[in-house]
Design a protein around this motif. Structure first.
Motif, short mmCIF file in Angstrom:
data_model
loop_
_atom_site.label_atom_id
_atom_site.label_comp_id
_atom_site.label_asym_id
_atom_site.label_seq_id
_atom_site.Cartn_x
_atom_site.Cartn_y
_atom_site.Cartn_z
N ARG A 82 33.06 43.67 37.23
CA ARG A 82 32.09 44.65 37.74
C ARG A 82 32.79 45.82 38.43
O ARG A 82 32.37 46.97 38.31
N GLY A 83 33.87 45.51 39.14
CA GLY A 83 34.57 46.56 39.85
C GLY A 83 35.29 47.54 38.94
O GLY A 83 35.30 48.75 39.21
N GLN A 84 35.86 47.04 37.85
CA GLN A 84 36.63 47.93 36.97
C GLN A 84 35.84 48.47 35.80
O GLN A 84 36.27 49.41 35.13
N GLY A 85 34.66 47.87 35.53
CA GLY A 85 33.80 48.38 34.46
C GLY A 85 34.13 47.90 33.08
O GLY A 85 33.54 48.35 32.10
N PHE A 86 35.03 46.96 32.93
CA PHE A 86 35.35 46.38 31.62
C PHE A 86 35.90 44.98 31.85
O PHE A 86 36.26 44.61 32.98
N ALA A 87 35.93 44.19 30.79
CA ALA A 87 36.43 42.81 30.87
C ALA A 87 37.60 42.64 29.92
O ALA A 87 37.66 43.26 28.86
N VAL A 88 38.52 41.78 30.30
CA VAL A 88 39.70 41.48 29.49
C VAL A 88 39.89 39.97 29.44
O VAL A 88 39.70 39.28 30.45
N SER A 89 40.22 39.46 28.29
CA SER A 89 40.60 38.05 28.14
C SER A 89 41.95 38.02 27.43
O SER A 89 42.03 38.35 26.24
N VAL A 90 42.99 37.68 28.16
CA VAL A 90 44.34 37.65 27.60
C VAL A 90 44.67 36.21 27.21
O VAL A 90 45.05 35.39 28.04
N GLY A 91 44.46 35.90 25.94
CA GLY A 91 44.79 34.58 25.44
C GLY A 91 44.00 33.44 26.04
O GLY A 91 44.45 32.30 26.04
N GLU A 92 42.81 33.70 26.55
CA GLU A 92 42.02 32.64 27.17
C GLU A 92 41.21 31.82 26.16
O GLU A 92 40.97 30.63 26.38
N ALA A 93 40.78 32.45 25.08
CA ALA A 93 40.07 31.72 24.03
C ALA A 93 41.02 31.33 22.91
O ALA A 93 40.84 30.31 22.25
N ASP A 94 42.05 32.14 22.68
CA ASP A 94 43.04 31.93 21.62
C ASP A 94 44.32 32.61 22.11
O ASP A 94 44.31 33.83 22.34
N LEU A 95 45.38 31.87 22.27
CA LEU A 95 46.61 32.43 22.83
C LEU A 95 47.12 33.63 22.06
O LEU A 95 47.74 34.53 22.63
N ALA A 96 46.85 33.66 20.76
CA ALA A 96 47.39 34.73 19.93
C ALA A 96 46.65 36.05 20.10
O ALA A 96 47.15 37.09 19.70
N TYR A 97 45.44 36.01 20.69
CA TYR A 97 44.60 37.21 20.76
C TYR A 97 44.18 37.56 22.17
O TYR A 97 43.93 36.69 23.01
N THR A 98 44.09 38.86 22.41
CA THR A 98 43.51 39.40 23.63
C THR A 98 42.29 40.23 23.23
O THR A 98 42.31 40.91 22.19
N CYS A 99 41.22 40.15 24.01
CA CYS A 99 40.05 40.97 23.72
C CYS A 99 39.67 41.77 24.96
O CYS A 99 39.90 41.35 26.09
N VAL A 100 39.11 42.94 24.71
CA VAL A 100 38.67 43.86 25.76
C VAL A 100 37.22 44.23 25.45
O VAL A 100 36.87 44.45 24.28
N ALA A 101 36.36 44.28 26.47
CA ALA A 101 34.94 44.51 26.23
C ALA A 101 34.31 45.35 27.32
O ALA A 101 34.77 45.35 28.47
N VAL A 102 33.25 46.04 26.95
CA VAL A 102 32.40 46.75 27.91
C VAL A 102 30.95 46.39 27.61
O VAL A 102 30.56 46.27 26.45
N ALA A 103 30.17 46.20 28.66
CA ALA A 103 28.73 45.96 28.50
C ALA A 103 28.01 47.30 28.46
O ALA A 103 28.44 48.27 29.09
N LEU A 104 26.91 47.35 27.73
CA LEU A 104 26.11 48.57 27.67
C LEU A 104 25.09 48.57 28.81
O LEU A 104 24.71 47.51 29.31
N PRO A 105 24.64 49.75 29.20
CA PRO A 105 23.62 49.82 30.26
C PRO A 105 22.38 49.00 29.87
O PRO A 105 21.94 49.01 28.71
N GLU A 106 21.83 48.31 30.83
CA GLU A 106 20.64 47.50 30.58
C GLU A 106 19.42 48.38 30.36
O GLU A 106 19.33 49.48 30.90
N ARG A 107 18.48 47.86 29.54
CA ARG A 107 17.28 48.63 29.21
C ARG A 107 16.01 47.97 29.72
O ARG A 107 14.91 48.42 29.44
N GLY A 108 16.14 46.85 30.42
CA GLY A 108 14.98 46.19 30.98
C GLY A 108 14.23 45.30 30.01
O GLY A 108 13.13 44.84 30.31
N ASP A 109 14.82 45.02 28.84
CA ASP A 109 14.14 44.16 27.86
C ASP A 109 14.71 42.75 27.82
O ASP A 109 14.34 41.94 26.98
N GLY A 110 15.61 42.43 28.75
CA GLY A 110 16.18 41.09 28.80
C GLY A 110 17.35 40.87 27.85
O GLY A 110 17.94 39.78 27.84
#
Length: 254
Positions: A188-216
């Motif tokens: 939340r503080g940095q505005g993006f998420a990172v997973s360095v080898g947490e699901a698969d040691l060979a891969y790192t993923c970076v993600a951002v969430a989109l603004p919520e629209r109130g539809d759940g």
């Protein structure tokens, strides 16, 4: 390995028909009846019995080479996008993101207690990318899962983690609820998420969430790349994701 047809919690005929659809969808070209029977571990007559209704309803077509997905499939995809609040152009946006980063791009969504990989630029026949369309059972270990869970109120996040657990996939996987909350604060503080080898040691993923629209429904964009490449490319990857967010197509609010 063959996707052997076996009984499930539902009617066996339904399970077998879905296994046929999965096998045809996973093939990189039309697949013949004999090859389907071998792949599914069933009799040739069973394949003909199951494919009849699928052909009649447009879920499959029969070509000179074998069975292929039918015209009903794109309609299902459009319906899937509509139910996730998506407008047209998601695939095009993911393609642009892949070209900008040189990494496979993903669209993931949270809805009603479930996280799903909705779409990806990775070919369906490619076994290398760590994420495939469908239910995501490693959300706590992925960047897109962290980004989506960070966008939820804490009670919903706790409910999700209680329902789905926090299994360990690598030595880097966060399996403590307390540590995960600290990670969520960081996201939340940095505005993006990172997973360095947490699901698969060979891969790192970076993600951002989109603004919520109130539809759940909460959406996220992410990319995955070899962990070895992440250190020198993390800045450009984050910048490309940030630029893509305003272009994400959603349906107008009703």
């Amino acid at each position: 390995m063959p996707a052997a047809v076996s009984p499930s919690a539902g009617p066996q005929s339904v399970d077998r028909a879905l296994a046929v659809l999965d096998a045809v969808a996973d093939a990189d070209r039309p697949i013949g009846a004999k090859a389907l029977a071998r792949r599914l571990g069933c009799a040739l007559s069973t394949v003909y019995h199951l494919t009849g209704p699928l052909l009649a309803r447009g879920y499959l077509v029969r070509t000179a080479e074998g069975y292929a997905p039918g015209p009903r499939v794109p309609a299902l995809h459009r319906s899937h996008q509509r139910h996730h609040g998506l407008g047209a152009g998601t695939g095009e946006l993911l393609g642009r993101l892949r070209r900008a980063t040189g990494a496979e791009a993903y669209h993931t969504a949270y809805r009603d207690g479930l996280i799903t990989v909705v779409d990806t630029t990775a070919p369906v026949t490619d076994d290398a990318p760590p994420f495939a369309p469908g239910p995501e059972d490693r959300a706590h270990a992925t960047a897109h899962g962290k980004a989506l869970l960070a966008a939820l109120p804490r009670p919903l996040r706790r409910r999700y983690l209680t329902a789905h657990g926090m299994a360990r996939f690598t030595e880097r996987t966060i399996t403590s609820a307390e540590r995960f909350e600290a990670e969520i604060d960081r996201v939340r503080g940095q505005g993006f998420a990172v997973s360095v080898g947490e699901a698969d040691l060979a891969y790192t993923c970076v993600a951002v969430a989109l603004p919520e629209r109130g539809d759940g429904i909460v959406h996220a964009l992410s990319v995955s790349l070899p962990t070895a490449d992440f250190g020198r490319r993390q800045g450009e990857i984050r910048a490309a994701l940030t630029r893509a967010v305003p272009d994400f197509p959603v349906l107008p609010e009703s």
